[in-house]
Design a protein around this motif. Sequence first.
Motif, short mmCIF file in Angstrom:
data_model
loop_
_atom_site.label_atom_id
_atom_site.label_comp_id
_atom_site.label_asym_id
_atom_site.label_seq_id
_atom_site.Cartn_x
_atom_site.Cartn_y
_atom_site.Cartn_z
N ASP A 1 8.99 1.34 -2.81
CA ASP A 1 8.06 2.23 -3.48
C ASP A 1 6.79 1.43 -3.76
O ASP A 1 6.86 0.34 -4.35
N VAL A 3 3.59 -0.25 -5.37
CA VAL A 3 3.23 -0.53 -6.76
C VAL A 3 1.85 0.01 -7.11
O VAL A 3 1.46 0.06 -8.27
N SER A 4 1.08 0.40 -6.07
CA SER A 4 -0.23 1.01 -6.29
C SER A 4 -0.56 1.87 -5.09
O SER A 4 0.11 1.82 -4.05
N GLN A 55 8.09 8.99 -1.53
CA GLN A 55 8.92 9.11 -2.73
C GLN A 55 10.02 10.14 -2.53
O GLN A 55 11.10 10.02 -3.12
N SER A 79 10.96 -2.15 -5.45
CA SER A 79 9.91 -2.61 -6.37
C SER A 79 10.22 -2.10 -7.78
O SER A 79 10.91 -1.09 -7.97
N THR A 131 8.89 -0.37 -10.04
CA THR A 131 8.01 0.69 -10.53
C THR A 131 8.75 1.57 -11.52
O THR A 131 9.98 1.64 -11.53
N LYS A 132 8.00 2.28 -12.33
CA LYS A 132 8.59 3.21 -13.28
C LYS A 132 9.43 4.26 -12.55
O LYS A 132 10.53 4.61 -12.99
N GLU A 152 10.62 -7.29 -8.88
CA GLU A 152 11.45 -6.39 -8.09
C GLU A 152 12.69 -6.08 -8.90
O GLU A 152 13.06 -6.84 -9.81
#
Length: 278
Positions: A193, A195-196, A211, A236, A238-239, A271
């Motif tokens: 996924d 990160v930005s 996603q 990653s 990520t939220k 990660e």
Amino acid sequence: MKKNKLVAPVLKWVGGKRQLLDELVPLLPNKITTYCEPFVGGGALLFELQPKVAYVNDINDELIGVYNVIKNDVEALIIALQHFKNESDYFYSVRDWDRDKSKYFSLSDIDKAARMLYLNKTCYNGLFRVNNAGEFNSPFGNYRNPNIVNAPTLRAVSSYLSTATVHLSAYDYKEVLKKLPKGTFVYLDPPYDPVSDTANFTGYSRGGFSQTDQIALRSVCDELNANGIKFMLSNSATKFIKEQYASYNITTVQAKRIINSDSSKRGEVDEVVVRNYE
């Protein structure tokens, strides 16, 4: 089967886990009889563990083609690699082989595998990337002395792949996970996924990994869990990913990001390692 220390990744790969082995190995189950890796990539964990029985898959059929040639005809591959040159014009001529589809598909499996290994060792950052037409498009790396013919490692990997019971396939990951023997351990290392918005890497295969695909993968992990199959997954931190796997054990590790066009953005990044066991 005694482990061979020369068995190691033969390709540099985006998100390769060689640097994280010291953190990943302690998180594995105590005993693994059958191993499955549906997104094998460079195979760092596979080659570290060298399981006796393994189901090894990747949707990138060129990558699996390389492993098949290493397994079945490594000496011919080594001979083929010796003809490749670390020169810019030569690099681009080899890179262009896949622009003529009829000519490319007429190549032998050995020539295709040698080309992929050569491009991987000599292209910029060892970045496997294809355009929308599925054509390799990473630029020349300008390395002084790349190890194009790593014969000891190629022979060691060939010995492992041919001695152990290793099932190689190039399917969608869901197909591989449908047919696993009871007691199999699964390690999942999918495309991460991003990160930005600018960090998304979609050149690994045509189509990328959205996603929606991440949610589908989580559903597959839920099925593995319901069927009593142990799994470990990297992604990653990520939220979004943490929310997807909130019901599982999550460990945060730090990996070095080495592939970024902006050198100031290379460095350590969080990660997650997700497990459905203690």
